[in-house]
Enzyme design. Structure first.
Site, PDB file in Angstrom:
ATOM      1  N   GLY A 159       0.810  -1.220   0.000  1.00 61.09           N
ATOM      2  CA  GLY A 159       0.000   0.000   0.000  1.00 61.09           C
ATOM      3  C   GLY A 159       0.840   1.266   0.000  1.00 61.09           C
ATOM      4  N   ALA A 160       1.962   1.250  -0.716  1.00 57.55           N
ATOM      5  CA  ALA A 160       2.903   2.378  -0.661  1.00 57.55           C
ATOM      6  C   ALA A 160       2.695   3.404  -1.764  1.00 57.55           C
ATOM      7  CB  ALA A 160       4.346   1.853  -0.713  1.00 57.55           C
ATOM      8  N   SER A 161       1.615   3.307  -2.522  1.00 57.22           N
ATOM      9  CA  SER A 161       1.412   4.263  -3.611  1.00 57.22           C
ATOM     10  C   SER A 161       0.882   5.605  -3.120  1.00 57.22           C
ATOM     11  CB  SER A 161       0.463   3.682  -4.662  1.00 57.22           C
ATOM     12  OG  SER A 161      -0.800   3.395  -4.091  1.00 57.22           O
ATOM     13  N   ARG A 162       0.390   5.636  -1.877  1.00 57.69           N
ATOM     14  CA  ARG A 162      -0.160   6.878  -1.314  1.00 57.69           C
ATOM     15  C   ARG A 162      -0.188   6.787   0.205  1.00 57.69           C
ATOM     16  NH1 ARG A 162      -4.658   4.096  -3.474  1.00 57.69           N
ATOM     17  NH2 ARG A 162      -4.364   5.187  -5.440  1.00 57.69           N
ATOM     18  N   GLY A 163      -0.544   7.890   0.834  1.00 61.71           N
ATOM     19  CA  GLY A 163      -0.829   7.897   2.268  1.00 61.71           C
ATOM     20  C   GLY A 163       0.325   7.521   3.166  1.00 61.71           C
ATOM     21  N   ILE A 164       0.019   6.749   4.192  1.00 63.98           N
ATOM     22  CA  ILE A 164       0.999   6.394   5.216  1.00 63.98           C
ATOM     23  C   ILE A 164       2.133   5.558   4.636  1.00 63.98           C
ATOM     24  CG2 ILE A 164       1.308   5.074   7.348  1.00 63.98           C
ATOM     25  CD1 ILE A 164      -1.670   5.870   7.993  1.00 63.98           C
ATOM     26  N   GLY A 165       1.785   4.600   3.781  1.00 67.71           N
ATOM     27  CA  GLY A 165       2.822   3.754   3.181  1.00 67.71           C
ATOM     28  C   GLY A 165       3.835   4.562   2.391  1.00 67.71           C
ATOM     29  N   LYS A 215      -1.733  -1.829  -5.518  1.00 65.56           N
ATOM     30  CA  LYS A 215      -2.617  -2.194  -6.631  1.00 65.56           C
ATOM     31  C   LYS A 215      -2.648  -1.166  -7.751  1.00 65.56           C
ATOM     32  CE  LYS A 215      -6.492  -2.609  -4.505  1.00 65.56           C
ATOM     33  NZ  LYS A 215      -7.947  -2.844  -4.376  1.00 65.56           N
ATOM     34  N   TYR A 233     -14.505  -4.955  11.027  1.00 61.67           N
ATOM     35  CA  TYR A 233     -13.282  -4.158  10.871  1.00 61.67           C
ATOM     36  C   TYR A 233     -12.354  -4.359  12.060  1.00 61.67           C
ATOM     37  CZ  TYR A 233     -10.152  -0.130  10.657  1.00 61.67           C
ATOM     38  OH  TYR A 233      -9.041   0.679  10.641  1.00 61.67           O
TER      39      TYR A 233
END
Length: 434
Positions: free
Chosen positions: A17-23, A42, A168
């Site tokens: 999940g490194a394409s945006r945000g925290i990652g 993704k 969740y």
């Protein structure tokens, strides 16, 4: 902010999940040391509503001083994980650090959560974390100072964190159980820790959950990047910990936390799974207490109000019987409503209250002149809020913020979330009139 030390130079980080945000923020922090970053996410093509792709993230990482390997990875697909790990090892010679950041969220109750949403959260959060860890571990064991870091919370078993979004919570605690088990299983070989924010973090996901204006109550992703950097540069003997970002950074000597705030000085919203005394979030509670609202009875004794049975009550004709807290609250709201509030809000709020004085109440800030009282609103509600009568009074008197009530499960919201966010500002303005 925490300065870079160069300790991650040449290290290879596999971040889901490194394409945006925290990652991406964690990736950029490591890139400043000259680290190699495997962007396992993704998004290969631009998303219609979410920012960034694995390729735009790669460009930013390389601009920051690191080397990037973008890989299309859906952590629900085991073969895609295996392929990305093999490509990473072939490209950079190994893997030193795994950050399990990819996550899915649906803040819905058991009956409202579709099976496909349950599957998504369990597959991404629990199974994805488990399989990515399993696939990386043989390579991590060959590293000099290997780490696994999961973005997951301490396992707080307070039932309030389960009752409104059970699936969740189970899925996030599954990630934390991976930490608990793997830290012990690989003690002495691989450090395994969890990191969680003390406050809400401004990401695209938070914008979707909270709507416009929520960012003022959030911190930047930089605080988690700094905390992650601190953890990942520690020796592998530092393992089995459930770390809160601010607590760790204070221990490391960071004193200025305003630099992490989107709006320095603005009250911050606590994150999920951390018990917070709601009274600690209240500002000048003695000014906004219910007793103060009752003191307004004499000042506004000539006004009329609507009782729970729909009857109009004149304060002068019945001074001996004070209104109950909820009815008094709505009386004060009715007296404070102005055309300006109506123009600036343009929303109708319906409250379904349980407990004492339970029933349907409303605040109409859309119809000319505005109104508030018992029963259904004169026009269709834009937002329906469900909570206890006691919590409603606390919310109005400044002892419980609407966003905190929502995050902690005390408040359930259906309808226009952006309008619901306006409620906090509206209540602050109304309170100032007391």
């Amino acid at each position: 902010m925490l300065p870079n030390t160069g300790k991650l130079a040449g290290c290879t980080l596999f971040i889901t999940g490194a394409s945006r945000g925290i990652g991406k923020a964690i990736a950029l922090k490591a890139a400043k040391d000259g680290a190699n970053i495997v962007i396992a996410a993704k998004t290969a093509e631009p998303h219609p509503t979410l920012p960034g792709t694995i390729y735009t993230a790669a460009a930013e990482i390389e601009a920051a001083g690191g080397k990037a390997l973008p890989c299309v990875v859906n952590v629900r697909e085991e073969q895609q994980i295996i392929n990305a790990v093999e490509k990473a090892v072939k490209t950079f010679g190994g893997i030193d650090i795994l950050v399990n950041n990819a996550s899915a969220i649906s803040l819905t109750g058991t009956l409202e959560t579709e099976t496909k949403k349950v599957n998504l959260m369990m597959d991404v959060n629990v199974r994805g974390t488990y399989l990515t860890s399993k696939t990386c571990l043989p390579h991590l064991r060959k590293s000099r100072n290997p780490h696994i870091l999961n973005l997951s919370p301490p396992m707080n078993l307070n039932p309030m964190w389960f009752k409104n979004h059970c699936a969740y919570t189970i899925s996030k605690y599954g990630m934390s159980m991976c930490v608990l088990g793997m830290a012990e299983e690989f003690r002495g070989e691989v450090a395994v820790n969890a990191l969680w924010p003390k406050t809400a973090i401004h990401t695209a996901a938070m914008d979707m959950l909270g709507g416009s204006g929520i960012e003022k109550q959030c911190r930047k992703t930089d605080i988690l990047a700094d905390a992650a950097y601190c953890i990942l540069t520690k020796p592998k003997s530092f393992t089995g910990n459930f770390i809160i970002d601010e607590v760790l950074l204070r221990e490391e000597g960071v004193k200025d936390f305003d630099v992490y705030a989107i709006a320095p000085g603005h009250p911050l919203m606590p994150d999920f799974f951390l018990d917070v005394e709601t009274d600690m979030t209240a500002m000048k509670q003695e000014r906004y207490g219910a007793s103060q609202a009752f003191k307004e009875e004499k000042k506004l004794s000539g006004s009329q109000r609507e009782g729970p049975d729909g009857a109009t009550v004149n304060a002068e004709s019945a001074p001996a019987k004070p209104l109950s807290p909820v009815a008094e609250t709505f009386r004060v709201i009715q007296g404070a409503i102005s055309e300006e509030y109506v123009r600036s809000t343009q929303g109708v709020f319906q409250f379904e209250l349980s407990g004492d004085e339970g029933g349907t109440w409303y605040i109409d800030l859309k119809t000319k002149g505005g109104s508030a009282g018992f029963g259904k609103p004169p026009v269709t509600a834009d937002v329906v809020m469900s909570m206890s009568s006691a919590d409603f009074v606390k919310m109005f008197t400044g002892k419980l913020k609407p966003t905190l009530a929502f995050m902690s499960g005390k408040l359930r919201i259906k309808g226009n979330m952006a309008l619901a966010i306006k409620l906090e500002k509206m209540l602050t303005q109304l309170n100032s009139k007391l």
